[in-house]
Design an enzyme around this catalytic site. Sequence first.
Site, mmCIF file in Angstrom:
data_model
loop_
_atom_site.group_PDB
_atom_site.id
_atom_site.type_symbol
_atom_site.label_atom_id
_atom_site.label_comp_id
_atom_site.label_asym_id
_atom_site.label_seq_id
_atom_site.Cartn_x
_atom_site.Cartn_y
_atom_site.Cartn_z
ATOM 1 N N LYS A 86 0.840 -1.215 0.000
ATOM 2 C CA LYS A 86 0.000 0.000 0.000
ATOM 3 C C LYS A 86 0.862 1.247 0.000
ATOM 4 O O LYS A 86 0.371 2.342 0.266
ATOM 5 C CB LYS A 86 -0.892 0.021 1.242
ATOM 6 C CG LYS A 86 -1.846 -1.142 1.371
ATOM 7 C CD LYS A 86 -2.677 -0.951 2.643
ATOM 8 C CE LYS A 86 -3.547 -2.152 2.935
ATOM 9 N NZ LYS A 86 -4.186 -2.020 4.249
ATOM 10 N N ARG A 107 14.270 -10.611 5.077
ATOM 11 C CA ARG A 107 14.835 -10.789 3.727
ATOM 12 C C ARG A 107 14.105 -9.848 2.788
ATOM 13 O O ARG A 107 12.881 -9.707 2.873
ATOM 14 C CB ARG A 107 14.673 -12.232 3.264
ATOM 15 C CG ARG A 107 15.017 -12.418 1.793
ATOM 16 C CD ARG A 107 15.018 -13.874 1.382
ATOM 17 N NE ARG A 107 16.153 -14.575 1.956
ATOM 18 C CZ ARG A 107 16.467 -15.847 1.669
ATOM 19 N NH1 ARG A 107 15.719 -16.542 0.833
ATOM 20 N NH2 ARG A 107 17.518 -16.415 2.205
ATOM 21 N N HIS A 135 24.362 -12.284 3.004
ATOM 22 C CA HIS A 135 23.520 -13.275 3.698
ATOM 23 C C HIS A 135 24.373 -13.794 4.857
ATOM 24 O O HIS A 135 24.890 -14.905 4.827
ATOM 25 C CB HIS A 135 23.174 -14.402 2.715
ATOM 26 C CG HIS A 135 22.071 -15.314 3.148
ATOM 27 N ND1 HIS A 135 21.610 -15.389 4.438
ATOM 28 C CD2 HIS A 135 21.342 -16.212 2.440
ATOM 29 C CE1 HIS A 135 20.644 -16.294 4.509
ATOM 30 N NE2 HIS A 135 20.461 -16.797 3.297
HETATM 31 C C1 NCD Z 1 20.362 -18.741 -0.896
HETATM 32 C C2 NCD Z 1 19.852 -17.319 -0.916
HETATM 33 O O1 NCD Z 1 18.661 -17.072 -0.706
HETATM 34 O O2 NCD Z 1 20.696 -16.460 -1.094
HETATM 35 N N1 NCD Z 1 19.488 -19.618 -0.275
HETATM 36 C C3 NCD Z 1 19.520 -19.735 1.087
HETATM 37 O O3 NCD Z 1 19.212 -18.829 1.813
HETATM 38 N N2 NCD Z 1 19.982 -20.882 1.594
HETATM 39 C C4 NCD Z 1 20.893 -19.216 -2.192
HETATM 40 C C5 NCD Z 1 19.993 -19.236 -3.385
HETATM 41 O O4 NCD Z 1 18.822 -18.849 -3.323
HETATM 42 O O5 NCD Z 1 20.469 -19.675 -4.435
#
Ligand code: NCD
Length: 337
Positions: A86, A107, A135
């Site tokens: 929104k 994420r 990550h």
């Molecule tokens: C990875 C990501 O999301 O970066 N996956 C994960 O978190 N284990 C790798 C991927 O998506 O290829």
Amino acid sequence: MQFAGSHILSVRQFERDDVERIFEVADCMVPYAHRRRVTDVLEGAILGSMFFEPSTRTRVSFGSAFNLLGGEVRETTGFEHSAIAKGESLYDTARVLSGYSDVIAMRHPAERSVAEFAAASRVPVINGGDGSNEHPSQALLDLYTIRSEIASRGRTLDQLRIAMVGDLRYGRTVHSLCRLLGQFEGVQVVLVSPDALRMPADIVADLRETGHKVLESDQLEDSIAHVDIVYSTRIQEERFESQEEADTYRGRFRLNQSIYTSHCEPNTVIMHPLPRDSRANARELDDDLNDNPNLAIFRQTDNGLLVRMALFALILDVVDQVDRHARDVNWYTGGRF
Ligand code: NCD
């Protein structure tokens, strides 16, 4: 670093001692992750789990890790189910959700978005992947797995030899893993990718400047001959302009049992952050490796629980209380571990 109350946004915030502290706490989580003991040390605490990109293991293992420490999880998945659809800003979302949670795992597809969110949050935020940037919890669980796999082979993280294969340009797991390896001594990294998908130059330069050896190649077979670890990755199709472009790289580097037998040293460990792409035109890690005892991909996912439990315990400052709030499990747990 001071863990209590800290955001976990990038592996750059860790020194070697911090990584070792996380691993030491992760080791203490084994009885809980293996369902021999339960603890309710985080009873009453709430994890806000906000995943605006597809995720199975990262999302579920953050949630399970929090549950295993006795806490509760509230989830938002996908933009379509959130007020961001929104037009709400990350700032406002962060102000609101941090009032409902004690810690947040997030994420998001945009690079640095999780840091922007964290700046407005009133509680610690863990980056579960921000675009192709970082990550950190994956890199920690990867390194934790590497350490345990190679220990039985008489090797250590110092002088580690590792090949990273696939989409090194957009793969956030390999970005974080390379940066984390920079904390150790004399690491040799072989980077195997198509030219267009090479590891970002700043990450390569940082590794070289800190005394590590980095080779770049577009040939799989030669590159995996003298390494302790082959770390394969998926083509990150969601980061490409078109599927056609992603298709040109998919399946370029496939590891299967026959290539492994003819090219790798006998005990080379095979890793992948998962998901591996099982479609016929991809298969960067073939199913015929499933019975290979050196395939560590499901030990990685199991270790994800330990490392994420450790992060929660450190950030919420309950490490010394976990065992005091514990008892044996009531139910039959079988021989899963
Ligand atoms: C990875 C990501 O999301 O970066 N996956 C994960 O978190 N284990 C790798 C991927 O998506 O290829």
